[in-house]
Design a protein around this motif. Sequence first.
Motif: not given
Length: 240
Positions: A54-61, A63-67, A73-76
Amino acid sequence: MSYIAIHQPNFIPWIGYFHKISLSDTFVFLDDVQYSKGDFHNRNSIDSKNGKIYLTVPIRSNNSYERINKKQICYMRDWKSRHLKTLFYNYNQAPNFPEVYQLICSVYNQDHEFLYELNIDLIKKLLIYLKIDTQLISSSELNIDSNRTDKLVDICKILEGKYYIFGSGSSYLETAKFTENKLNLIPQNFVEPIYQRVNHLGSKNLSILDYVFNTDKYLIKESFLEDRMRIREKQLEFIT
């Protein structure tokens, strides 16, 4: 007659996603619905020399209910370089590697703030590569407040659609609501093709990248066009 298809803007989706786009006159990116963790919004699979990965794009944590269109995107960590190195290592011997890899790099060279922007840019680039010219629009542009099937029906009505193309994963549809609004349901009926691969491990439901790296883009479009014509001819026969 207007054929409408709707789907969330997934990350480098599988070939069936592009097949659905090619069947429609207007394709709507369903970007203003809830983001689903673990779905294909921020990840997809490719074939490697050792099997599916899998190729995965990390997401900022946040609100889990966000649209979907609010997910940043997280660039850490340097995930983009990792993705490109992985693609190079596993597909550099594929027949279409130079052209497709350059296409992907042109999108990765940009710093997208939001996930849906990255996903849509990748999809648009691949559509241009495949010479598919379906009209594209995002549901957030339509300002529709309804949910689930009602939202799909409302989108079709605003776009003056007569036919709604749905895939095999649409068991949640309340079909009566389409009938009540004089909208015809058209099943996509897509069968994943068998094709020659540089990696011969037979993995299924991969990102379209595996297909376009390995298969002539003109053969892909020709196959899509045949299905598009078949659907329209079938509907004309039904009307007459």
